[in-house]
Design an enzyme around this catalytic site. Structure first.
Site, mmCIF file in Angstrom:
data_model
loop_
_atom_site.group_PDB
_atom_site.id
_atom_site.type_symbol
_atom_site.label_atom_id
_atom_site.label_comp_id
_atom_site.label_asym_id
_atom_site.label_seq_id
_atom_site.Cartn_x
_atom_site.Cartn_y
_atom_site.Cartn_z
ATOM 1 N N TYR A 32 43.700 52.289 34.999
ATOM 2 C CA TYR A 32 45.065 52.221 34.503
ATOM 3 C C TYR A 32 45.327 50.930 33.736
ATOM 4 O O TYR A 32 44.518 50.000 33.786
ATOM 5 C CB TYR A 32 46.071 52.386 35.651
ATOM 6 C CG TYR A 32 46.269 51.157 36.529
ATOM 7 C CD1 TYR A 32 45.284 50.736 37.418
ATOM 8 C CD2 TYR A 32 47.448 50.419 36.484
ATOM 9 C CE1 TYR A 32 45.478 49.627 38.226
ATOM 10 C CE2 TYR A 32 47.657 49.308 37.294
ATOM 11 C CZ TYR A 32 46.665 48.922 38.159
ATOM 12 O OH TYR A 32 46.859 47.812 38.955
ATOM 13 N N ARG A 99 35.465 69.378 44.370
ATOM 14 C CA ARG A 99 35.312 68.135 45.142
ATOM 15 C C ARG A 99 33.855 67.875 45.508
ATOM 16 O O ARG A 99 33.223 68.684 46.189
ATOM 17 C CB ARG A 99 36.162 68.174 46.417
ATOM 18 C CG ARG A 99 36.082 66.853 47.197
ATOM 19 C CD ARG A 99 36.994 66.845 48.422
ATOM 20 N NE ARG A 99 36.977 65.536 49.064
ATOM 21 C CZ ARG A 99 36.076 65.164 49.981
ATOM 22 N NH1 ARG A 99 35.146 66.001 50.381
ATOM 23 N NH2 ARG A 99 36.113 63.944 50.503
ATOM 24 N N LYS A 147 39.826 47.912 36.312
ATOM 25 C CA LYS A 147 41.222 48.123 36.719
ATOM 26 C C LYS A 147 41.382 49.559 37.234
ATOM 27 O O LYS A 147 41.901 50.434 36.537
ATOM 28 C CB LYS A 147 42.163 47.820 35.549
ATOM 29 C CG LYS A 147 43.603 47.598 36.003
ATOM 30 C CD LYS A 147 44.403 46.896 34.925
ATOM 31 C CE LYS A 147 45.879 46.831 35.216
ATOM 32 N NZ LYS A 147 46.266 46.160 36.443
ATOM 33 N N GLU A 179 42.866 35.990 43.662
ATOM 34 C CA GLU A 179 43.990 36.373 42.790
ATOM 35 C C GLU A 179 45.073 36.973 43.671
ATOM 36 O O GLU A 179 44.889 37.144 44.875
ATOM 37 C CB GLU A 179 43.538 37.379 41.728
ATOM 38 C CG GLU A 179 43.049 38.702 42.301
ATOM 39 C CD GLU A 179 42.548 39.688 41.246
ATOM 40 O OE1 GLU A 179 43.051 39.663 40.117
ATOM 41 O OE2 GLU A 179 41.665 40.494 41.594
ATOM 42 N N LEU A 203 40.416 40.587 38.457
ATOM 43 C CA LEU A 203 40.733 41.224 37.180
ATOM 44 C C LEU A 203 40.978 40.143 36.131
ATOM 45 O O LEU A 203 41.699 39.176 36.393
ATOM 46 C CB LEU A 203 41.978 42.102 37.316
ATOM 47 C CG LEU A 203 42.278 42.900 36.056
ATOM 48 C CD1 LEU A 203 41.313 44.077 35.923
ATOM 49 C CD2 LEU A 203 43.712 43.395 36.029
HETATM 50 N N1 PDD Z 1 48.557 44.272 37.643
HETATM 51 N N2 PDD Z 1 45.014 40.916 38.984
HETATM 52 C C1 PDD Z 1 45.310 42.125 39.483
HETATM 53 C C2 PDD Z 1 44.643 42.541 40.737
HETATM 54 C C3 PDD Z 1 46.225 42.966 38.830
HETATM 55 O O1 PDD Z 1 46.507 44.173 39.343
HETATM 56 C C4 PDD Z 1 46.861 42.506 37.645
HETATM 57 C C5 PDD Z 1 47.845 43.356 36.890
HETATM 58 C C6 PDD Z 1 46.523 41.232 37.150
HETATM 59 C C7 PDD Z 1 47.122 40.687 35.882
HETATM 60 O O2 PDD Z 1 46.658 41.370 34.756
HETATM 61 P P1 PDD Z 1 47.535 41.481 33.438
HETATM 62 O O3 PDD Z 1 47.892 40.108 33.061
HETATM 63 O O4 PDD Z 1 46.638 42.130 32.463
HETATM 64 O O5 PDD Z 1 48.760 42.314 33.794
HETATM 65 C C8 PDD Z 1 45.595 40.469 37.845
HETATM 66 C C9 PDD Z 1 49.516 45.164 37.016
HETATM 67 C C10 PDD Z 1 50.654 44.438 36.376
HETATM 68 C C11 PDD Z 1 49.965 46.193 38.037
HETATM 69 O O6 PDD Z 1 49.102 46.634 38.767
HETATM 70 O O7 PDD Z 1 51.143 46.552 38.078
#
Ligand code: PDD
Length: 283
Positions: A32, A99, A147, A179, A203
């Site tokens: 996503y 599945r 992601k 993070e 990420l």
């Molecule tokens: N999340 N680390 C993780 C685990 C994340 O899920 C996200 C983003 C980030 C930051 O990435 P970016 O700057 O590209 O948004 C770091 C999104 C916002 C979410 O899951 O809603």
């Protein structure tokens, strides 16, 4: 009522349907992106699509995606739902198959879905007050650079943080901050800004990359280096970055007050500079 996107069609949210055999539903076999919207336009869209393609490649998804088409339906969703400020959530799943744990032999058609959410991104209480963080054991898998929609542990972590009266959790491995549950983690000590290097354990945030560039333009010294929980608790400033929070100050870590309990000066300057450059590059 929202209009959402499902495989090429714009549909009222209550009429949108996906198969129960979809591998996203059965195996979290999907990826996503969350792209923010300012002034009715997309922030950093190209980099989100680039990362989406990488996530798909790492998981060996079959069909390729068409960037122009993705841009077009993002824009259309923003327009149909009259989003001035908020986000577009985009999900791509491997698709529908009987599945079986193994990826299907024959290439399945991707399931592509998207929806919008209205949100106050520029001005909201966390921007002024900052947020509080707890730290928690990082029990996620070792491919957090992809992601994926496999977000159960981050959900547990955030729920635990809220149960403890905090806003969010930072994931920790061997004493080092990795993070946040859905954001990248940063601290400032003296003239130095630290955020962890982006390898397979976190990420590589699109906002993180943009903020690194913004900081360099401001002649701030950014080092991609991991930091410990103790270093974070004793930092001069701390903040998170993500598409939904931009740069948001952290004012408490495990009960220790950071920057006298209000978002710090550098944090505020970085936020301002980030938003300014984001507004210049809308799509
Ligand atoms: N999340 N680390 C993780 C685990 C994340 O899920 C996200 C983003 C980030 C930051 O990435 P970016 O700057 O590209 O948004 C770091 C999104 C916002 C979410 O899951 O809603």
């Amino acid at each position: 009522m929202r209009t959402v996107y499902v495989n090429g069609e714009f549909i009222a949210e209550q009429d949108a349907k996906v198969s129960i055999f979809d591998r996203a539903f059965l195996f979290a076999d999907g990826v996503y992106e969350v792209t923010s919207v300012l002034n009715g336009k997309l922030v950093d869209f190209d980099n989100h699509i680039k990362r989406l393609k990488r996530s798909m490649k790492e998981l060996n998804f079959g069909p390729k995606i068409n960037e122009e088409e993705f841009l077009a339906f993002h824009r259309k969703l923003v327009e149909l739902n009259e989003i001035k400020e908020g986000i577009v959530y985009l999900q791509v799943s491997r698709g529908v198959a009987e599945r079986d744990f193994a990826f299907p032999d024959s290439k399945t058609a991707l399931t592509i879905t998207a929806f919008t959410q209205k949100k106050d991104l520029i001005d909201n209480p966390s921007v002024h007050n900052g947020i509080s963080i707890i730290t928690i054991d990082d029990l996620r898998w070792k491919r957090c650079d992809i992601k994926t929609i496999q977000l159960l542990y981050p959900s547990m972590a955030k729920t635990e943080a809220m149960k403890q009266g905090a806003d969010d959790a930072w994931m920790v491995q061997n004493g080092y901050v990795m993070e946040g549950s859905s954001n990248n983690a940063w601290i400032i000590k003296g003239q130095n800004i630290y955020t962890r290097e982006a390898d397979n354990l976190i990420l590589k945030g699109i906002t993180r990359e943009a903020v690194i560039n913004v900081a360099k333009h401001l002649n701030y010294k950014v080092t991609a280096k991991q930091f410990t929980v103790t270093e974070a608790e004793n930092a001069d400033e701390a903040f998170i970055t993500s598409a939904t929070t931009f740069v948001t100050g952290v004012v408490k870590i495990n009960g220790s007050k950071i920057s006298s309990g209000k978002p710090g000066i550098f944090t505020k300057a970085l936020r301002e500079a980030y938003i300014k450059q984001a507004l210049k590059q809308l799509k």
